[in-house]
Scaffold this active site. Sequence first.
Site, PDB file in Angstrom:
ATOM      1  N   GLY A  17       0.888  -1.062   0.008  1.00 27.65           N
ATOM      2  CA  GLY A  17      -0.156   0.096  -0.052  1.00 27.65           C
ATOM      3  C   GLY A  17       0.798   1.269   0.067  1.00 27.65           C
ATOM      4  O   GLY A  17       2.040   1.239  -0.365  1.00 27.65           O
ATOM      5  N   THR A  29      -4.309  -3.214   6.383  1.00 28.68           N
ATOM      6  CA  THR A  29      -5.339  -3.365   5.224  1.00 28.68           C
ATOM      7  C   THR A  29      -4.687  -4.161   4.220  1.00 28.68           C
ATOM      8  O   THR A  29      -3.651  -3.569   3.696  1.00 28.68           O
ATOM      9  CB  THR A  29      -5.978  -2.186   4.856  1.00 28.68           C
ATOM     10  OG1 THR A  29      -5.164  -1.322   4.681  1.00 28.68           O
ATOM     11  CG2 THR A  29      -6.807  -1.735   6.020  1.00 28.68           C
ATOM     12  N   GLU A  81      -9.137  -1.646   0.112  1.00 31.36           N
ATOM     13  CA  GLU A  81      -8.391  -2.199   1.104  1.00 31.36           C
ATOM     14  C   GLU A  81      -9.205  -3.243   2.022  1.00 31.36           C
ATOM     15  O   GLU A  81     -10.223  -2.699   2.347  1.00 31.36           O
ATOM     16  CB  GLU A  81      -7.688  -1.159   2.018  1.00 31.36           C
ATOM     17  CG  GLU A  81      -7.076  -0.023   1.049  1.00 31.36           C
ATOM     18  CD  GLU A  81      -6.284   0.852   1.880  1.00 31.36           C
ATOM     19  OE1 GLU A  81      -6.172   0.808   3.046  1.00 31.36           O
ATOM     20  OE2 GLU A  81      -6.072   2.148   1.528  1.00 31.36           O
ATOM     21  N   TYR A  93       2.091 -10.470   1.474  1.00 32.45           N
ATOM     22  CA  TYR A  93       1.877  -9.602   0.007  1.00 32.45           C
ATOM     23  C   TYR A  93       2.314 -10.655  -0.987  1.00 32.45           C
ATOM     24  O   TYR A  93       3.117 -11.834  -0.665  1.00 32.45           O
ATOM     25  CB  TYR A  93       3.199  -8.632   0.420  1.00 32.45           C
ATOM     26  CG  TYR A  93       2.973  -7.391   1.101  1.00 32.45           C
ATOM     27  CD1 TYR A  93       2.173  -6.389   0.804  1.00 32.45           C
ATOM     28  CD2 TYR A  93       3.862  -7.567   2.591  1.00 32.45           C
ATOM     29  CE1 TYR A  93       1.831  -5.644   1.540  1.00 32.45           C
ATOM     30  CE2 TYR A  93       3.432  -6.327   3.267  1.00 32.45           C
ATOM     31  CZ  TYR A  93       2.460  -5.379   2.927  1.00 32.45           C
ATOM     32  OH  TYR A  93       2.455  -4.412   3.797  1.00 32.45           O
ATOM     33  N   LYS A 109     -15.355   9.068   6.138  1.00 35.48           N
ATOM     34  CA  LYS A 109     -15.843  10.015   7.084  1.00 35.48           C
ATOM     35  C   LYS A 109     -14.298  10.520   7.324  1.00 35.48           C
ATOM     36  O   LYS A 109     -13.240  10.053   7.474  1.00 35.48           O
ATOM     37  CB  LYS A 109     -16.362   9.761   8.220  1.00 35.48           C
ATOM     38  CG  LYS A 109     -17.748   9.955   8.130  1.00 35.48           C
ATOM     39  CD  LYS A 109     -18.412   9.550   9.748  1.00 35.48           C
ATOM     40  CE  LYS A 109     -18.812   8.059   9.801  1.00 35.48           C
ATOM     41  NZ  LYS A 109     -19.306   7.722  11.188  1.00 35.48           N
TER      42      LYS A 109
END
Length: 157
Positions: A17, A29, A81, A93, A109
């Site tokens: 990520g 994630t 994610e 990974y 949010k």
Amino acid sequence: AAMRHLPYFCRGEVVKGFGRGSKELGIPTANFSEQVVESFPSDISTGIYYGWACVGNGDVHKMVLSIGWNPFYKNFKKSVETHIIHTFKEDFYGEILSIVIIGYIRPEKNFDSLEALISAIQEDIEEAKRQLDLPEHLKLKEDNFFHLPEGKILNNH
Ligand code: ADP
Ligand code: MG
């Protein structure tokens, strides 16, 4: 509108990520590649979803998933994610993550503090756990999508 595409089945490689530090928050994630994200319906709502996930041909676990705007691409592209509600011994990974997205929890949010963010995610996780125990959601855990022979998983991402 969020529900129109659900349940949504998806399979792809877990990539690195962009270092939001999710793992440091205790909520790692697993990110899908840009290519997999591009294959999503372009009008799928950003926000938090729940569903089932499986790494390689491992067990199927509950998950929460975020579809958000990817800061790495100045928010022009989405990121997808998956936080799997399970403790793994090692990172994964490069492995193939299979998911089915079942339901929508809430929109994205902004939070005033890290504490507020973490507690919102904890609530999302509790909501996902409750929803996924419902019989109509439990049955997707057994879907053939998660039980393909290994060769097929690799060729069919
Ligand atoms: P990145 O920015 O590279 O996505 P994260 O901090 O989000 O880093 O950590 C994600 C990585 O953590 C995943 O790619 C996976 O290899 C590993 N991981 C370990 N446990 C989990 C889990 N329960 N859910 C998702 N990813 C996990
Ligand atoms: Mg991540």
